[in-house]
Scaffold this motif. Structure first.
Motif, PDB file in Angstrom:
ATOM      1  N   LEU A  21      35.540  37.459  23.790  1.00 39.28           N
ATOM      2  CA  LEU A  21      36.874  36.432  24.495  1.00 39.28           C
ATOM      3  C   LEU A  21      37.521  35.921  23.088  1.00 39.28           C
ATOM      4  O   LEU A  21      38.868  35.758  22.919  1.00 39.28           O
ATOM      5  N   THR A  30      45.286  38.293  26.685  1.00 37.12           N
ATOM      6  CA  THR A  30      44.566  37.139  27.479  1.00 37.12           C
ATOM      7  C   THR A  30      43.679  37.884  28.452  1.00 37.12           C
ATOM      8  O   THR A  30      44.091  38.827  29.160  1.00 37.12           O
ATOM      9  N   ILE A  31      42.507  37.382  28.507  1.00 40.64           N
ATOM     10  CA  ILE A  31      41.498  37.766  29.731  1.00 40.64           C
ATOM     11  C   ILE A  31      41.384  36.613  30.264  1.00 40.64           C
ATOM     12  O   ILE A  31      40.725  35.646  29.889  1.00 40.64           O
ATOM     13  N   PRO A  32      41.323  36.850  31.632  1.00 35.44           N
ATOM     14  CA  PRO A  32      41.404  35.590  32.659  1.00 35.44           C
ATOM     15  C   PRO A  32      39.785  35.098  32.609  1.00 35.44           C
ATOM     16  O   PRO A  32      38.766  36.120  32.549  1.00 35.44           O
ATOM     17  N   THR A  33      39.318  34.165  32.694  1.00 36.85           N
ATOM     18  CA  THR A  33      38.314  33.351  32.776  1.00 36.85           C
ATOM     19  C   THR A  33      37.961  32.687  33.885  1.00 36.85           C
ATOM     20  O   THR A  33      38.944  32.051  34.414  1.00 36.85           O
ATOM     21  N   CYS A  43      36.432  37.874  34.323  1.00 41.24           N
ATOM     22  CA  CYS A  43      36.712  38.532  32.910  1.00 41.24           C
ATOM     23  C   CYS A  43      36.166  39.872  32.676  1.00 41.24           C
ATOM     24  O   CYS A  43      35.979  40.321  31.694  1.00 41.24           O
ATOM     25  N   CYS A  54      31.427  41.892  31.458  1.00 47.94           N
ATOM     26  CA  CYS A  54      31.904  40.431  31.435  1.00 47.94           C
ATOM     27  C   CYS A  54      32.157  39.908  30.213  1.00 47.94           C
ATOM     28  O   CYS A  54      31.286  39.642  29.317  1.00 47.94           O
ATOM     29  N   ALA A  55      33.520  39.656  29.714  1.00 41.57           N
ATOM     30  CA  ALA A  55      33.823  39.541  28.441  1.00 41.57           C
ATOM     31  C   ALA A  55      33.467  38.028  27.907  1.00 41.57           C
ATOM     32  O   ALA A  55      33.039  37.741  26.837  1.00 41.57           O
ATOM     33  N   CYS A  56      33.103  37.086  29.028  1.00 43.91           N
ATOM     34  CA  CYS A  56      32.664  35.793  28.637  1.00 43.91           C
ATOM     35  C   CYS A  56      31.422  35.748  28.060  1.00 43.91           C
ATOM     36  O   CYS A  56      31.066  34.832  27.310  1.00 43.91           O
ATOM     37  N   LEU A  71      41.586  46.208  29.976  1.00 43.42           N
ATOM     38  CA  LEU A  71      41.694  44.955  30.545  1.00 43.42           C
ATOM     39  C   LEU A  71      42.350  45.623  32.063  1.00 43.42           C
ATOM     40  O   LEU A  71      42.159  44.456  32.798  1.00 43.42           O
TER      41      LEU A  71
END
Length: 77
Positions: A21, A30-33, A43, A54-56, A71
Motif C-alpha cells: 500500500l 490508489t488501492i481501495p482499502t 484491497c 490483500c495489499a493491506c 489492480l
C-alpha cells in the motif's frame, strides 16, 4: 526492485519488505482499502503469477527483480 502497476502501467522502485500500500501510494496509485487487516478484501490485487493477495497486509516479496501488480481484479464483496 521494480513494481509495475496495471492497468495504468506505472512503474516504481520498491524495497523488499516495504508494504505494498505504501509503494502504491508513493507511485500515485490508489488501492481501495477497508479494514486494513485483510478481512474485507477491498484491497485485493493480483500478482503476475496469478496469486490474489490483500495489499493491506502484504509486503514486497524477496527474490524478484520485478513484479507486476494488477489492480483490475474482479472482486465480489
Amino acid at each position: 526492485m521494480k513494481i509495475l502497476f496495471l492497468p495504468d502501467k506505472i512503474t516504481v522502485d520498491a524495497e523488499v519488505g516495504e508494504p505494498i500500500l505504501e509503494v502504491a501510494e508513493r507511485a500515485g496509485v490508489t488501492i481501495p482499502t477497508g479494514c486494513l487487516m485483510g478481512s474485507c478484501h477491498a484491497c485485493e490485487v493480483e500478482l503476475d503469477d496469478g496469486k490474489v493477495i490483500c495489499a493491506c497486509i502484504t509486503a514486497v516479496p524477496p527474490g524478484e527483480k520485478e513484479i507486476t501488480i494488477n489492480l483490475s481484479v474482479d472482486i465480489d464483496w
